[in-house]
Design an enzyme around this catalytic site. Sequence first.
Site, PDB file in Angstrom:
ATOM      1  N   GLY A  46     -45.239  62.413  96.842  1.00  0.00           N
ATOM      2  CA  GLY A  46     -45.282  61.562  98.018  1.00  0.00           C
ATOM      3  C   GLY A  46     -45.257  62.417  99.273  1.00  0.00           C
ATOM      4  O   GLY A  46     -44.778  63.563  99.244  1.00  0.00           O
ATOM      5  N   GLN A  51     -43.919  64.146 108.013  1.00  0.00           N
ATOM      6  CA  GLN A  51     -43.952  65.448 107.348  1.00  0.00           C
ATOM      7  C   GLN A  51     -45.191  66.265 107.708  1.00  0.00           C
ATOM      8  O   GLN A  51     -45.254  67.456 107.414  1.00  0.00           O
ATOM      9  CB  GLN A  51     -43.875  65.281 105.822  1.00  0.00           C
ATOM     10  CG  GLN A  51     -42.541  64.721 105.347  1.00  0.00           C
ATOM     11  CD  GLN A  51     -42.512  64.605 103.849  1.00  0.00           C
ATOM     12  OE1 GLN A  51     -42.979  63.624 103.287  1.00  0.00           O
ATOM     13  NE2 GLN A  51     -41.981  65.623 103.182  1.00  0.00           N
ATOM     14  N   CYS A  89     -37.888  67.417  97.929  1.00  0.00           N
ATOM     15  CA  CYS A  89     -38.726  67.000  99.050  1.00  0.00           C
ATOM     16  C   CYS A  89     -39.538  68.202  99.520  1.00  0.00           C
ATOM     17  O   CYS A  89     -38.994  69.303  99.640  1.00  0.00           O
ATOM     18  CB  CYS A  89     -37.835  66.488 100.181  1.00  0.00           C
ATOM     19  SG  CYS A  89     -38.760  65.945 101.633  1.00  0.00           S
ATOM     20  N   LEU A  90     -40.812  67.979  99.806  1.00  0.00           N
ATOM     21  CA  LEU A  90     -41.663  69.078 100.257  1.00  0.00           C
ATOM     22  C   LEU A  90     -41.195  69.643 101.597  1.00  0.00           C
ATOM     23  O   LEU A  90     -41.530  70.775 101.936  1.00  0.00           O
ATOM     24  CB  LEU A  90     -43.120  68.617 100.347  1.00  0.00           C
ATOM     25  CG  LEU A  90     -43.772  68.214  99.014  1.00  0.00           C
ATOM     26  CD1 LEU A  90     -45.196  67.735  99.240  1.00  0.00           C
ATOM     27  CD2 LEU A  90     -43.749  69.355  98.012  1.00  0.00           C
ATOM     28  N   HIS A 131     -37.750  56.956  98.808  1.00  0.00           N
ATOM     29  CA  HIS A 131     -37.651  58.301  99.421  1.00  0.00           C
ATOM     30  C   HIS A 131     -38.624  58.419 100.597  1.00  0.00           C
ATOM     31  O   HIS A 131     -38.242  58.857 101.690  1.00  0.00           O
ATOM     32  CB  HIS A 131     -37.939  59.362  98.351  1.00  0.00           C
ATOM     33  CG  HIS A 131     -37.980  60.762  98.870  1.00  0.00           C
ATOM     34  ND1 HIS A 131     -37.077  61.730  98.486  1.00  0.00           N
ATOM     35  CD2 HIS A 131     -38.829  61.383  99.732  1.00  0.00           C
ATOM     36  CE1 HIS A 131     -37.362  62.869  99.115  1.00  0.00           C
ATOM     37  NE2 HIS A 131     -38.421  62.684  99.867  1.00  0.00           N
ATOM     38  N   GLU A 132     -39.869  58.011 100.373  1.00  0.00           N
ATOM     39  CA  GLU A 132     -40.877  58.130 101.442  1.00  0.00           C
ATOM     40  C   GLU A 132     -40.557  57.176 102.594  1.00  0.00           C
ATOM     41  O   GLU A 132     -40.727  57.520 103.762  1.00  0.00           O
ATOM     42  CB  GLU A 132     -42.279  57.854 100.897  1.00  0.00           C
ATOM     43  CG  GLU A 132     -42.745  58.814  99.814  1.00  0.00           C
ATOM     44  CD  GLU A 132     -42.541  60.281 100.158  1.00  0.00           C
ATOM     45  OE1 GLU A 132     -42.699  60.665 101.334  1.00  0.00           O
ATOM     46  OE2 GLU A 132     -42.201  61.047  99.240  1.00  0.00           O
ATOM     47  N   HIS A 135     -38.171  58.571 105.073  1.00  0.00           N
ATOM     48  CA  HIS A 135     -38.745  59.525 106.031  1.00  0.00           C
ATOM     49  C   HIS A 135     -39.164  58.828 107.326  1.00  0.00           C
ATOM     50  O   HIS A 135     -39.101  59.419 108.406  1.00  0.00           O
ATOM     51  CB  HIS A 135     -39.987  60.203 105.435  1.00  0.00           C
ATOM     52  CG  HIS A 135     -39.689  61.400 104.584  1.00  0.00           C
ATOM     53  ND1 HIS A 135     -39.115  62.541 105.079  1.00  0.00           N
ATOM     54  CD2 HIS A 135     -39.920  61.640 103.266  1.00  0.00           C
ATOM     55  CE1 HIS A 135     -38.998  63.442 104.103  1.00  0.00           C
ATOM     56  NE2 HIS A 135     -39.467  62.916 102.987  1.00  0.00           N
TER      57      HIS A 135
HETATM   58 NI    NI Z   1     -39.524  63.889 101.161  1.00  0.00          NI
END
Ligand code: NI
Length: 156
Positions: A46, A51, A89-90, A131-132, A135
């Site tokens: 995701g 991000q 998480c990226l 999770h997304e 953000h």
């Molecule tokens: Ni993330």
Amino acid sequence: MAIRNIVKEGDEVLRKKCREVTEVTDRIRQTMDDMVDTMRDSYGVGLAAPQVGIMRRYFVAEPEPGKVFYMINPVITKQEGNQVCEEGCLSVPGLIGEVNRPQRITITALDRDGKEVTYDLEGFEANVMCHEYDHLDGILFIDKAENIHDPADEEE
Ligand code: NI
């Protein structure tokens, strides 16, 4: 196809509340396509607009290969149950932790074509969407997680 730079934890862009999308334009579609490429390039499941430095309420997700969700102005209208999820998480490279998430959610959004869609999701798919979604409100998994650690440490 274009790979975008992924904003990392510590950048305040990740801590702001994103604003709604007012119109689903070609530019947003292009950005979302780039986000899918960027997510895949980093083996993520995701990626949310902040991000890649964009303060708008949308994200892409691919909880299983080839099953891509495009979520614009998402709203989680229902959540039920509980699951403990191991997340990374990226934007927080190298760390994982355990987060409490609902087991099932109903989420409504606009898709890539600007059409309203509603999904009932559970398990890992519900986990990824929550999770997304976080953000978009400036929340990172490390704010909620327990047992945050670097999995590489376990290999020693
Ligand atoms: Ni993330």
